[in-house]
Design a protein around this motif. Structure first.
Motif, PDB file in Angstrom:
ATOM      1  N   LEU A  30       0.838  -1.204   0.000  1.00 40.94           N
ATOM      2  CA  LEU A  30       0.000   0.000   0.000  1.00 40.94           C
ATOM      3  C   LEU A  30       0.877   1.261   0.000  1.00 40.94           C
ATOM      4  O   LEU A  30       0.607   2.215  -0.736  1.00 40.94           O
ATOM      5  N   ALA A  31       1.936   1.246   0.808  1.00 40.72           N
ATOM      6  CA  ALA A  31       2.850   2.392   0.858  1.00 40.72           C
ATOM      7  C   ALA A  31       3.471   2.625  -0.521  1.00 40.72           C
ATOM      8  O   ALA A  31       3.607   3.765  -0.975  1.00 40.72           O
ATOM      9  N   CYS A  32       3.817   1.535  -1.188  1.00 41.20           N
ATOM     10  CA  CYS A  32       4.373   1.596  -2.542  1.00 41.20           C
ATOM     11  C   CYS A  32       3.380   2.228  -3.511  1.00 41.20           C
ATOM     12  O   CYS A  32       3.717   3.096  -4.302  1.00 41.20           O
ATOM     13  N   GLU A  33       2.143   1.754  -3.425  1.00 39.67           N
ATOM     14  CA  GLU A  33       1.079   2.281  -4.291  1.00 39.67           C
ATOM     15  C   GLU A  33       0.916   3.793  -4.073  1.00 39.67           C
ATOM     16  O   GLU A  33       0.829   4.565  -5.031  1.00 39.67           O
ATOM     17  N   TYR A  34       0.904   4.223  -2.814  1.00 43.51           N
ATOM     18  CA  TYR A  34       0.812   5.657  -2.505  1.00 43.51           C
ATOM     19  C   TYR A  34       2.002   6.408  -3.097  1.00 43.51           C
ATOM     20  O   TYR A  34       1.858   7.484  -3.664  1.00 43.51           O
ATOM     21  N   ASN A  35       3.206   5.830  -2.945  1.00 44.14           N
ATOM     22  CA  ASN A  35       4.395   6.513  -3.460  1.00 44.14           C
ATOM     23  C   ASN A  35       4.331   6.677  -4.978  1.00 44.14           C
ATOM     24  O   ASN A  35       4.684   7.731  -5.509  1.00 44.14           O
ATOM     25  N   TYR A  36       3.885   5.643  -5.673  1.00 40.16           N
ATOM     26  CA  TYR A  36       3.794   5.737  -7.139  1.00 40.16           C
ATOM     27  C   TYR A  36       2.749   6.764  -7.568  1.00 40.16           C
ATOM     28  O   TYR A  36       2.951   7.492  -8.540  1.00 40.16           O
ATOM     29  N   LYS A  37       1.655   6.831  -6.819  1.00 37.67           N
ATOM     30  CA  LYS A  37       0.610   7.814  -7.139  1.00 37.67           C
ATOM     31  C   LYS A  37       1.179   9.235  -6.980  1.00 37.67           C
ATOM     32  O   LYS A  37       1.036  10.077  -7.866  1.00 37.67           O
ATOM     33  N   ALA A  38       1.862   9.485  -5.857  1.00 35.27           N
ATOM     34  CA  ALA A  38       2.437  10.811  -5.620  1.00 35.27           C
ATOM     35  C   ALA A  38       3.512  11.119  -6.654  1.00 35.27           C
ATOM     36  O   ALA A  38       3.627  12.250  -7.133  1.00 35.27           O
ATOM     37  N   ALA A  39       4.309  10.106  -7.015  1.00 38.04           N
ATOM     38  CA  ALA A  39       5.403  10.328  -7.969  1.00 38.04           C
ATOM     39  C   ALA A  39       4.857  10.819  -9.308  1.00 38.04           C
ATOM     40  O   ALA A  39       5.442  11.701  -9.936  1.00 38.04           O
ATOM     41  N   SER A  40       3.721  10.272  -9.736  1.00 39.27           N
ATOM     42  CA  SER A  40       3.227  10.719 -11.034  1.00 39.27           C
ATOM     43  C   SER A  40       2.691  12.148 -10.943  1.00 39.27           C
ATOM     44  O   SER A  40       2.841  12.931 -11.875  1.00 39.27           O
ATOM     45  N   GLU A  41       2.122  12.525  -9.798  1.00 36.27           N
ATOM     46  CA  GLU A  41       1.673  13.923  -9.620  1.00 36.27           C
ATOM     47  C   GLU A  41       2.869  14.874  -9.598  1.00 36.27           C
ATOM     48  O   GLU A  41       2.858  15.929 -10.226  1.00 36.27           O
ATOM     49  N   ILE A  42       3.917  14.495  -8.864  1.00 37.13           N
ATOM     50  CA  ILE A  42       5.101  15.359  -8.756  1.00 37.13           C
ATOM     51  C   ILE A  42       5.818  15.442 -10.108  1.00 37.13           C
ATOM     52  O   ILE A  42       6.320  16.502 -10.494  1.00 37.13           O
ATOM     53  N   HIS A  43       5.825  14.335 -10.843  1.00 36.11           N
ATOM     54  CA  HIS A  43       6.461  14.314 -12.167  1.00 36.11           C
ATOM     55  C   HIS A  43       5.854  15.364 -13.097  1.00 36.11           C
ATOM     56  O   HIS A  43       6.579  16.040 -13.845  1.00 36.11           O
ATOM     57  N   GLU A  44       4.538  15.537 -13.044  1.00 35.45           N
ATOM     58  CA  GLU A  44       3.894  16.565 -13.879  1.00 35.45           C
ATOM     59  C   GLU A  44       4.440  17.953 -13.543  1.00 35.45           C
ATOM     60  O   GLU A  44       4.684  18.764 -14.433  1.00 35.45           O
ATOM     61  N   LEU A  45       4.635  18.205 -12.232  1.00 38.22           N
ATOM     62  CA  LEU A  45       5.144  19.511 -11.806  1.00 38.22           C
ATOM     63  C   LEU A  45       6.596  19.699 -12.235  1.00 38.22           C
ATOM     64  O   LEU A  45       7.034  20.803 -12.574  1.00 38.22           O
ATOM     65  N   MET A  46       7.370  18.606 -12.222  1.00 38.73           N
ATOM     66  CA  MET A  46       8.779  18.661 -12.657  1.00 38.73           C
ATOM     67  C   MET A  46       8.849  19.036 -14.138  1.00 38.73           C
ATOM     68  O   MET A  46       9.627  19.894 -14.548  1.00 38.73           O
ATOM     69  N   LYS A  47       8.026  18.373 -14.938  1.00 33.44           N
ATOM     70  CA  LYS A  47       8.031  18.645 -16.383  1.00 33.44           C
ATOM     71  C   LYS A  47       7.588  20.075 -16.662  1.00 33.44           C
ATOM     72  O   LYS A  47       8.176  20.775 -17.489  1.00 33.44           O
ATOM     73  N   GLN A  48       6.549  20.525 -15.949  1.00 28.49           N
ATOM     74  CA  GLN A  48       6.051  21.884 -16.155  1.00 28.49           C
ATOM     75  C   GLN A  48       7.112  22.917 -15.783  1.00 28.49           C
ATOM     76  O   GLN A  48       7.286  23.915 -16.479  1.00 28.49           O
ATOM     77  N   ALA A  49       7.844  22.661 -14.701  1.00 29.87           N
ATOM     78  CA  ALA A  49       8.904  23.592 -14.273  1.00 29.87           C
ATOM     79  C   ALA A  49       9.976  23.715 -15.360  1.00 29.87           C
ATOM     80  O   ALA A  49      10.462  24.807 -15.643  1.00 29.87           O
ATOM     81  N   LEU A  50      10.317  22.590 -15.983  1.00 31.41           N
ATOM     82  CA  LEU A  50      11.335  22.604 -17.040  1.00 31.41           C
ATOM     83  C   LEU A  50      10.814  23.331 -18.283  1.00 31.41           C
ATOM     84  O   LEU A  50      11.550  24.100 -18.919  1.00 31.41           O
ATOM     85  N   LEU A  51       9.556  23.131 -18.616  1.00 34.33           N
ATOM     86  CA  LEU A  51       8.956  23.838 -19.755  1.00 34.33           C
ATOM     87  C   LEU A  51       8.930  25.346 -19.493  1.00 34.33           C
ATOM     88  O   LEU A  51       9.291  26.139 -20.361  1.00 34.33           O
ATOM     89  N   ASP A  52       8.532  25.738 -18.279  1.00 35.61           N
ATOM     90  CA  ASP A  52       8.469  27.163 -17.929  1.00 35.61           C
ATOM     91  C   ASP A  52       9.848  27.796 -18.000  1.00 35.61           C
ATOM     92  O   ASP A  52      10.010  28.905 -18.510  1.00 35.61           O
TER      93      ASP A  52
END
Ligand code: CDP
Length: 243
Positions: free
Chosen positions: A214-236
């Motif tokens: 379950l902890a793993c599942e939560y981590n993967y869910k958060a990672a995909s949300e944070i990944h979007e912010l990482m990509k957006q920061a690089l685009l900006d």
């Protein structure tokens, strides 16, 4: 620092956490790339109350010669908590903990950077924790990944740092300071969001296999949300033209 004495309440009667978050809710995250004009690449990450800045220099010739690798670049990471980053009394400078975090971070980053493209070189990564609220090793990895991408260093994926844990017998995503101090387990991970691989994993405390999953599942869910912010920061940063 798992206390786990069970005498400190970390969950409200309605099942939410002391800061009002749901069990599977991460703290809010903000990311900026290209924040330091003197570095080849840089990033600023605010994750909850944690604030990390990462700076990347290189690739450059590796000095001293004895650290050179004939077939690849070495990544030299220095993780440091600023003396003003916490209310706890930390002894300023390099200590056992910061050395350990620097080492696991370097090993994780070496698994994604195409180091074989830069033989005999060094890539220097400075991670400075300006404010600490638990999970700083994860925030440091996220910041370092964005800074490496901002420096134009080829990578097969970025790494998102995120942790889940257990409080009062309940698995929760993204521990805050009280949960980290008084909880029963902490599971920080470095996740490659595109490939789904794991570049690092540490565990403090005890989790059953079900709790781990379950902890793993939560981590993967958060990672995909944070990944979007990482990509957006690089685009900006690229569209500002100062990357
Ligand atoms: O920060 P992270 O969770 O990756 O590492 P930790 O060793 O589990 O530390 C948890 C938290 O304790 C940090 O984020 C800091 O808030 C605090 N800490 C501190 O104030 N002084 C230290 N020397 C070490 C940790």
């Amino acid at each position: 620092m798992m206390g786990g004495y069970g005498d400190i309440k970390l969950l409200n009667d309605d099942g939410t956490r002391l800061d009002g978050r749901a069990v599977d809710e991460m703290r809010s995250v903000e990311i900026k790339a290209g924040v330091l004009p003197v570095a080849d690449g840089s990033a600023w990450v605010k994750h909850g109350l944690n604030v990390a800045v990462a700076a990347v220099y290189g690739p450059m010739e590796a000095h001293p010669r004895k650290i050179q690798r004939q077939d690849r670049a070495v990544i030299d990471v220095r993780y440091n908590m600023a003396p003003f980053s916490t209310s706890d009394r930390i002894r300023p400078g390099f200590n056992r903990r910061s050395r350990e975090i620097s080492k696991v971070t370097a090993e994780a980053l070496e698994s994604v950077v195409l180091v074989e493209r830069y033989p005999r070189s060094k890539i220097r990564v400075e991670i400075e924790i300006l404010a600490a609220e638990a999970g700083t090793r994860c925030v440091g990895i996220t910041a370092a990944s964005v800074a490496l991408a901002d420096a134009g260093i080829p990578m097969r994926d970025m790494i998102v740092g995120v942790a889940s844990g257990k409080i009062e017998g309940v698995v929760v995503l993204d521990l805050d300071k009280a949960e980290d101090n008084y909880g029963q387990a902490d599971l920080p991970m470095g996740i490659l969001p595109n490939t789904g691989e794991m570049a690092f994993l540490q565990m403090d405390g005890d989790l059953s296999i079900e709790e781990y999953n379950l902890a793993c599942e939560y981590n993967y869910k958060a990672a995909s949300e944070i990944h979007e912010l990482m990509k957006q920061a690089l685009l900006d940063s690229a569209s500002r033209g100062d990357a």
